[in-house]
Design a protein around this motif. Structure first.
Motif, short mmCIF file in Angstrom:
data_model
loop_
_atom_site.label_atom_id
_atom_site.label_comp_id
_atom_site.label_asym_id
_atom_site.label_seq_id
_atom_site.Cartn_x
_atom_site.Cartn_y
_atom_site.Cartn_z
N PRO A 68 -33.30 33.13 49.04
CA PRO A 68 -34.22 33.21 50.18
C PRO A 68 -35.48 34.02 49.84
CG PRO A 68 -32.43 34.75 50.49
CD PRO A 68 -32.09 33.97 49.24
N ARG A 69 -36.28 33.49 48.94
CA ARG A 69 -37.53 34.13 48.52
C ARG A 69 -38.57 33.05 48.25
NH1 ARG A 69 -38.27 33.58 43.00
NH2 ARG A 69 -36.45 33.03 41.74
N PRO A 70 -39.85 33.42 48.12
CA PRO A 70 -40.89 32.43 47.83
C PRO A 70 -40.80 31.90 46.40
CG PRO A 70 -41.82 34.43 48.80
CD PRO A 70 -40.42 34.76 48.39
N TYR A 71 -41.24 30.67 46.22
CA TYR A 71 -41.35 30.04 44.90
C TYR A 71 -42.76 29.45 44.77
CZ TYR A 71 -36.26 30.24 44.32
OH TYR A 71 -34.95 30.68 44.20
N ALA A 72 -43.37 29.64 43.63
CA ALA A 72 -44.68 29.05 43.36
C ALA A 72 -44.49 27.64 42.81
CB ALA A 72 -45.44 29.92 42.36
N VAL A 73 -45.15 26.69 43.43
CA VAL A 73 -45.02 25.28 43.06
C VAL A 73 -46.39 24.76 42.64
CG1 VAL A 73 -44.29 23.00 43.81
CG2 VAL A 73 -43.15 25.03 44.73
N ASP A 74 -46.52 24.32 41.40
CA ASP A 74 -47.76 23.72 40.93
C ASP A 74 -47.82 22.26 41.34
OD1 ASP A 74 -48.56 26.07 39.69
OD2 ASP A 74 -47.66 25.53 37.76
N TRP A 75 -49.02 21.78 41.60
CA TRP A 75 -49.22 20.37 41.95
C TRP A 75 -50.44 19.84 41.23
CZ3 TRP A 75 -53.92 19.29 44.08
CH2 TRP A 75 -54.62 20.35 44.67
N VAL A 76 -50.45 18.55 41.00
CA VAL A 76 -51.59 17.89 40.38
C VAL A 76 -51.78 16.53 41.02
CG1 VAL A 76 -50.17 16.92 38.51
CG2 VAL A 76 -52.65 17.18 38.18
N ALA A 85 -55.83 11.87 34.05
CA ALA A 85 -57.18 12.12 34.56
C ALA A 85 -57.09 12.87 35.88
CB ALA A 85 -57.92 10.80 34.74
N PRO A 86 -56.68 14.13 35.83
CA PRO A 86 -56.51 14.89 37.08
C PRO A 86 -57.84 15.12 37.78
CG PRO A 86 -56.24 16.33 35.17
CD PRO A 86 -56.32 14.94 34.64
N VAL A 87 -57.81 15.01 39.11
CA VAL A 87 -59.00 15.29 39.90
C VAL A 87 -58.82 16.55 40.74
CG1 VAL A 87 -59.67 12.87 40.00
CG2 VAL A 87 -58.21 13.81 41.80
N ALA A 88 -57.60 17.04 40.86
CA ALA A 88 -57.33 18.26 41.61
C ALA A 88 -55.99 18.82 41.18
CB ALA A 88 -57.34 18.00 43.11
N ARG A 89 -55.88 20.13 41.17
CA ARG A 89 -54.60 20.79 40.88
C ARG A 89 -54.61 22.16 41.53
NH1 ARG A 89 -52.80 20.53 36.02
NH2 ARG A 89 -54.24 19.06 35.04
N GLY A 90 -53.44 22.74 41.69
CA GLY A 90 -53.36 24.05 42.29
C GLY A 90 -51.92 24.52 42.39
N THR A 91 -51.71 25.59 43.13
CA THR A 91 -50.39 26.16 43.32
C THR A 91 -50.17 26.41 44.80
OG1 THR A 91 -50.48 27.25 41.17
CG2 THR A 91 -48.85 28.07 42.74
N ALA A 92 -49.03 26.01 45.29
CA ALA A 92 -48.64 26.25 46.68
C ALA A 92 -47.39 27.11 46.69
CB ALA A 92 -48.39 24.93 47.40
N ILE A 93 -47.16 27.82 47.77
CA ILE A 93 -46.01 28.71 47.88
C ILE A 93 -44.99 28.13 48.84
CG2 ILE A 93 -45.25 31.05 48.37
CD1 ILE A 93 -47.16 30.71 45.96
N ALA A 94 -43.78 27.91 48.33
CA ALA A 94 -42.67 27.43 49.15
C ALA A 94 -41.89 28.64 49.65
CB ALA A 94 -41.77 26.52 48.32
N THR A 95 -41.85 28.80 50.96
CA THR A 95 -41.22 29.98 51.54
C THR A 95 -39.92 29.61 52.25
OG1 THR A 95 -42.33 29.79 53.68
CG2 THR A 95 -43.50 30.97 51.93
N PRO A 96 -38.96 30.53 52.31
CA PRO A 96 -37.71 30.24 53.03
C PRO A 96 -37.93 30.05 54.52
CG PRO A 96 -37.79 32.55 52.34
CD PRO A 96 -38.94 31.87 51.67
N GLU A 97 -38.98 30.67 55.07
CA GLU A 97 -39.25 30.53 56.50
C GLU A 97 -39.54 29.08 56.89
OE1 GLU A 97 -39.61 34.60 55.25
OE2 GLU A 97 -40.65 32.80 54.51
N MET A 98 -40.03 28.27 55.93
CA MET A 98 -40.30 26.85 56.19
C MET A 98 -39.44 25.97 55.29
SD MET A 98 -42.34 26.90 58.71
CE MET A 98 -42.88 25.20 58.83
N ALA A 99 -38.21 26.43 55.03
CA ALA A 99 -37.20 25.66 54.28
C ALA A 99 -37.69 25.32 52.87
CB ALA A 99 -36.81 24.39 55.03
N HIS A 100 -38.55 26.14 52.30
CA HIS A 100 -39.11 25.90 50.96
C HIS A 100 -39.80 24.54 50.87
CE1 HIS A 100 -36.10 29.12 49.90
NE2 HIS A 100 -37.20 29.59 49.31
#
Length: 510
Positions: A68-76, A85-100
């Protein structure tokens, strides 16, 4: 603020959250794939799309098998399937409060084109999903192809119809409700528990179970989904006890956590924005209504119901049903849809309703019975919408609906009290993905088709979806049905095809 207005608050093109990566488990190692619930996209505009996934290495246990902790999730997001040929990328945080769960709105994209996307967390990588933006609003659009689907009961069969939807290569899917079922009713396969979900964790587990269906996952990874809720997704909004309100909030939060929505929900809230509008260039405006959250009580005239007829959901319309202010949309949504009609410059104007819009009368015991969950129990609200269509000169109105586990092709009478009056529009009601329509509900509708001459087709015998092809000159709907929901090798065929000509209200066989 409406659901799609919230897109402007999403993550900009190529943006990356400034988070300390190691602190959020970027080096996490997994014994099981944490992306077992797949990937999805939704909320398309001509320049943006929302991407979704949820981390759950063990999706059918509380917490999904994660700490039950946050996880960093990369996306492209890329313009090619190989993601070269990526046009966008970043990192989002999956939290237990929103079921990851993870949702990312990517902006600054090109109109009317496909993109591919993928998520990574620690040493795990998701499947690659495909999505598509809407056409350029400033340009003419030659064709749109999409599907309408609804009512997928896990226990009653496989969601195999989605495989054929993928083969039909639609631009998007409009899901009209009952994405999950709280009630347990079927023997083909089973819910992990028979009890109706009550708590947030209950609803999370039910959604996770449905997301494990491989046919549904395949469709979600192939094109954007738009979805609204119907009664089996959450409680009917007539019980205002504290227990019911808490249960409703749990249902709404779990629904949001598992849908590719950009926003419009605050954790623990008892309401959620699900209505909105999409414009496909100058060809099609699609208005998506919420017919559940704001409706006045449908449970009227119970004393006049026949306990042996239609499980008592078919009832006469007593005086309370025709009260002038009675609504299934609520005042704010009624004003919103009237504005969408008034400002439309599109050739076709579709309105999505989770339930039957056109009138349907059933003669029984010397009285006229109506289906309490349909617009027949909100006749004044329906008249106001038809009035708005007439006053604005709305071009080619089409209503898209579901709920009744059967295929319908219907003329919408300008005067709902006179089913033989000239049509003002057309309605296409789609059958279910897997849910059956029991004989006590089916027989009264079959037996009363002669009293409803505006209904050109009714068939509850098969499961499937509707495939809509829209061009400037015509709207064609194929009622796509599978020969079985008990085999992944099910074949698909057209139960029937109907067409609507530009400038001519009403449906005809195609």
């Amino acid at each position: 603020m409406k659901r799609r207005d919230l897109l402007i608050g999403g993550m900009g093109l190529g943006a990356t959250l400034a988070m300390p990566r190691l602190a959020f488990g970027q080096t996490a190692r997994f014994d099981r794939d944490p992306f077992q619930l797949g990937v999805s996209s939704g909320e398309p505009t001509s320049t943006s799309i929302t991407l979704w996934t949820r981390l759950a290495p063990d999706p059918l246990v509380p917490g999904g098998g994660l700490e039950p902790r946050p996880y960093a999730v990369d996306w492209v997001l890329a313009s090619d399937e190989a993601l070269g040929a990526p046009v966008a990328r970043g990192t989002a945080i999956a939290t237990p409060e929103m079921a990851h769960s993870v949702r990312v709105t990517v902006q600054g994209l090109q109109p009317g084109r496909h993109y591919w996307y993928r998520f990574t967390v620690g040493d795990a990588t998701s499947v690659t999903g495909r999505t598509k933006t809407l056409p350029d609003l400033r340009l003419s659009t030659g064709q749109v192809r999409f599907a309408t689907a609804s009512c997928q009961h896990f226990e009653q069969g496989l969601f195999v119809a989605y495989d054929h939807m993928v083969e039909d290569d639609v631009d998007f899917v409009l899901h009209l409700g009952d994405y999950i079922y709280g009630v347990s009713r079927g023997e083909f396969r089973h819910h992990t528990r028979k009890d109706v979900p009550v708590t947030l964790e209950d609803y999370r587990l039910r959604h996770a179970l449905y997301k494990t269906d491989p046919h549904l996952q395949k469709a979600h990874a192939s094109f954007p989904f738009m979805a609204v809720m119907d009664n089996h997704d959450a409680l009917k909004d007539v019980d205002l006890t504290p227990e019911a309100l808490a249960q409703r909030a749990a249902a709404y939060q779990a629904w949001f956590e598992h849908m590719p929505m950009a926003g419009g929900y605050t954790a623990g809230s008892r309401s959620i924005y699900t209505h909105g509008s999409l414009d496909f260039g100058d060809l099609l405006r699609l208005n998506i209504l919420d017919t559940r959250q704001f409706r006045d009580n449908e449970d009227l005239c119970r004393e006049a119901a026949d306990p042996d007829y239609g499980f008592t959901i078919y009832r006469p319309a007593c005086a309370d049903v025709t009260a002038p202010g009675r609504t299934t949309l609520g005042a704010a949504q009624e004003a919103w849809i009237a504005d969408r009609f008034a400002t439309s410059r599109q050739r076709w104007n579709a309105t999505a309703s989770s339930v039957l819009f056109a009138p349907f009368a059933m003669q029984h015991g010397g009285d006229t019975f109506r289906y309490e969950s349909s617009w027949d129990y909100y006749p004044e609200n329906r008249k106001r919408l038809i009035g708005a269509m007439k006053e604005t000169g709305l071009s080619n109105p089409v209503v898209l609906s579901a709920d009744i586990h059967s295929n319908w092709a219907i003329d919408i009478p300008e005067d709902p009290d006179e089913p033989e009056s000239a049509p003002i529009g057309s309605e296409m009601l789609a059958t279910s993905i897997s849910s059956g329509w029991p004989q006590p509900l089916d027989a009264p509708m079959k037996d009363n088709l002669t009293y409803n001459p505006h209904v050109h087709h009714y068939d509850s015998s098969q499961r499937g979806y509707m495939l809509h092809d829209v061009t400037p000159e015509s709207w064609t709907t194929a009622m796509r049905v599978v020969d079985t929901i008990e085999s992944a090798q099910a074949k698909v065929s057209n139960q029937a095809r109907f067409a609507i000509e530009h400038g001519k209200a009403g449906v005809q066989k195609a």
